[in-house]
Write a protein that holds these residues in place. Structure first.
Motif, short mmCIF file in Angstrom:
data_model
loop_
_atom_site.label_atom_id
_atom_site.label_comp_id
_atom_site.label_asym_id
_atom_site.label_seq_id
_atom_site.Cartn_x
_atom_site.Cartn_y
_atom_site.Cartn_z
N UNK A 240 -8.87 27.61 57.81
CA UNK A 240 -10.29 27.47 58.13
C UNK A 240 -11.19 28.29 57.22
N UNK A 241 -12.16 28.96 57.83
CA UNK A 241 -13.10 29.82 57.10
C UNK A 241 -12.33 31.02 56.55
N UNK A 242 -12.64 31.53 55.33
CA UNK A 242 -11.94 32.74 54.89
C UNK A 242 -12.15 33.87 55.91
N UNK A 243 -11.07 34.59 56.21
CA UNK A 243 -11.14 35.69 57.18
C UNK A 243 -11.27 37.00 56.42
N UNK A 244 -11.22 38.14 57.14
CA UNK A 244 -11.42 39.40 56.40
C UNK A 244 -10.37 39.58 55.30
N UNK A 245 -9.08 39.29 55.63
CA UNK A 245 -8.07 39.42 54.57
C UNK A 245 -7.10 38.23 54.56
N UNK A 246 -7.42 37.18 55.30
CA UNK A 246 -6.58 35.97 55.32
C UNK A 246 -7.32 34.84 54.62
N UNK A 247 -6.56 33.97 54.02
CA UNK A 247 -7.09 33.08 52.99
C UNK A 247 -8.09 32.04 53.49
N UNK A 248 -7.86 31.45 54.64
CA UNK A 248 -8.66 30.28 55.03
C UNK A 248 -8.10 29.02 54.39
N UNK A 249 -8.88 27.94 54.39
CA UNK A 249 -8.39 26.66 53.85
C UNK A 249 -7.96 26.82 52.40
N UNK A 250 -6.86 26.14 52.03
CA UNK A 250 -6.22 26.40 50.73
C UNK A 250 -5.35 25.21 50.38
N UNK A 251 -5.24 24.92 49.08
CA UNK A 251 -4.45 23.78 48.62
C UNK A 251 -2.99 24.19 48.42
N UNK A 252 -2.04 23.57 49.15
CA UNK A 252 -0.64 24.00 49.04
C UNK A 252 -0.06 23.84 47.63
N UNK A 253 -0.68 22.97 46.82
CA UNK A 253 -0.16 22.79 45.46
C UNK A 253 -0.46 23.98 44.55
N UNK A 254 -1.30 24.89 45.02
CA UNK A 254 -1.53 26.11 44.24
C UNK A 254 -0.35 27.08 44.37
N UNK A 255 0.46 26.90 45.41
CA UNK A 255 1.55 27.86 45.68
C UNK A 255 2.53 27.99 44.51
N UNK A 256 3.12 26.88 44.02
CA UNK A 256 4.06 27.04 42.91
C UNK A 256 3.41 27.61 41.65
N UNK A 257 2.14 27.30 41.46
CA UNK A 257 1.43 27.82 40.28
C UNK A 257 1.34 29.35 40.40
N UNK A 258 0.97 29.84 41.58
CA UNK A 258 0.85 31.29 41.80
C UNK A 258 2.24 31.95 41.70
N UNK A 259 3.27 31.29 42.26
CA UNK A 259 4.62 31.87 42.22
C UNK A 259 5.10 32.01 40.78
N UNK A 260 4.88 30.96 39.98
CA UNK A 260 5.30 31.03 38.57
C UNK A 260 4.50 32.11 37.83
N UNK A 261 3.17 32.14 38.08
CA UNK A 261 2.29 33.08 37.38
C UNK A 261 2.60 34.53 37.71
N UNK A 262 2.86 34.81 38.99
CA UNK A 262 3.04 36.22 39.42
C UNK A 262 4.51 36.63 39.46
N UNK A 263 5.41 35.65 39.44
CA UNK A 263 6.84 35.96 39.59
C UNK A 263 7.20 36.32 41.02
#
Ligand code: ADP
Length: 403
Positions: A240-263
């Motif tokens: 949903x809406x971004x929370x104080x430290x939780x993401x809110x709505x987000x595209x699941x296809x960003x996950x592998x991109x972030x995993x590859x980028x950050x290791x």
């Protein structure tokens, strides 16, 4: 009927004791009283701290509470002490009600059983901050205090009336049922209270209300005639809406991109999304007051965080105005909703086309239960402290009376 509503943490127990009229479905404040509140912190340590407030007096003491059952027993003894007179004895307590988050395949208001606790455990992964401490404490209480009925009022319960068209994700349909992957919605007790209290204040049961619970976690809810028809929280309280430290709505296809980028592993990225994202991830600050101050000092990340937050709230506000076909009242609650003049003003800005106009002076002055709409506004605007515990007490009473 006297009902204790418990709020549990892994090492804490807080409660409010209510006396309610023995009337099934009674949803107004007449005949209701909060008799006491209190709790115990640092359960399991050598020096647990207890406090109790009753008859206008607050007392604090250091006690021994090796576990939650001991803490509850001690609190019941304090309430039954004749000098407080809140309970004749602990058996006068009709039940302990819990604001539980979610259970697999179970919602609404239920007596706590082994089966229910297992169903809650099945959702530990989805609600990691809430379900595990609740299950542990509820299991212990049901073993050690079997004479007191325990009742769980699930956060998802209020949202059972949301139609499937807003509940089902566009995924292979079988996944929805097999894995409980749906927009369940949360903050149910808070939105239920806002719906009931607004109807009581405006003296109209058929209201269209948009409840904006904005705090450490935030959600909007569209309420029609007292029933939830949409909620911005989805399958997990991280959406949903971004929370104080939780993401809110987000595209699941960003996950592998972030995993590859950050290791990082999936679990690590999910933990980042649940604890280091949201307004904190953007601004570097956890508390909206700090973000507002930083923005006023020109910090661009803080300004961006506020803009993103306002935009997300307005996104759902627009959606719910359409879903409801207009609104009678928009109500702001939660730490941000009740206190941030700036956020309320920005969220309601330039909406005269929709019949929404703020009275700036009333907005600045609004405290507690107060309206802040301009005279020409078709939609009433309110601030309102929520009362989740009272909802749990009413639901617990209704379950006991219905059985
Ligand atoms: P939770 O969702 O954890 O129960 P609350 O509803 O208490 O949290 O809201 C906490 C949030 O409210 C914090 O982010 C805090 O910054 C914000 N808040 C509290 N007071 C104010 C204020 N005066 N102005 C702006 N934000 C505020």
């Amino acid at each position: 009927m006297k009902i204790l509503v418990a709020n549990l943490g892994s090492t804490s127990f807080k409660y409010k004791l209510y006396e309610l009229a023995d009337l099934l479905g009674h949803a107004t404040s007449t005949g209701e009283r909060m008799l006491a509140k209190g709790g115990v912190e640092r359960i399991g340590s050598d020096s647990s701290k207890a406090f109790v407030e009753a008859n206008g007096l607050r007392e604090e003491m250091v006690i021994e509470a090796p576990d939650h059952a001991a803490a509850v027993n001690l609190c019941l003894a304090q309430l039954a002490d004749p000098k407080r007179g809140c309970l004749e004895n602990s058996s006068e307590l009709a039940a302990i009600g819990f604001k539980a988050v979610m259970a697999r395949g179970i919602s609404g208001v239920r007596k706590v059983t082994d089966q229910l606790l297992r169903a809650m455990e099945d959702c530990n992964e989805i609600a990691p901050a809430h379900n595990p401490p609740y299950v542990a404490a509820m299991r212990l209480l049901s073993q050690k205090l079997p004479e007191i009925p325990l009742v769980a009022a699930f956060e998802t319960g209020f949202h059972q009336t949301i139609p499937d068209s807003r509940k089902i994700y566009a995924i292979p349909l079988a996944w929805s049922e097999s894995y409980c992957v749906k927009r369940w919605g949360f903050h149910g007790a808070s939105h239920r209270y806002i719906g009931q209290r607004t109807a009581e204040i405006l003296n109209r049961p058929d209201l269209k209300v948009i409840s904006c619970h904005l705090g450490g976690s935030s959600s909007l809810c569209a309420i029609s005639g007292g029933q939830s028809i949409a909620n911005s929280l989805g399958m997990s309280p991280q959406s949903g809406i971004p929370h104080n430290n939780r993401v809110g709505d987000f595209d699941p296809f960003a996950l592998p991109v972030i995993m590859r980028g950050t290791g990082k592993t999936l679990e690590q990225v999910l933990a980042d999304l649940a604890t280091r994202s949201g307004l904190f991830g953007i601004s570097g600050h956890n508390d909206l007051r700090d973000i507002e101050t930083a923005a006023a000092n020109g910090e661009s990340r803080a300004i961006l965080a506020l803009e993103i937050f306002i935009e997300a709230v307005r996104h759902y506000l627009g959606s719910y105005l359409v879903a409801l076909g207009g609104a009678d009242a928009i109500v702001f609650t939660g730490g941000i909703g009740e206190n941030s003049v700036l956020m309320r003003e920005a969220i309601c800005a330039n909406l005269a086309f929709f019949g929404i106009s703020v009275d700036p002076k009333a907005n600045i002055a609004a405290k507690g239960e107060a309206s802040f709409h301009a005279p020409e506004s078709k939609v009433q605007l309110w601030t309102m402290p929520t009362n989740e515990e009272l909802m749990v007490a009413r639901q617990t009473r209704d379950l006991l009376l219905a059985n």
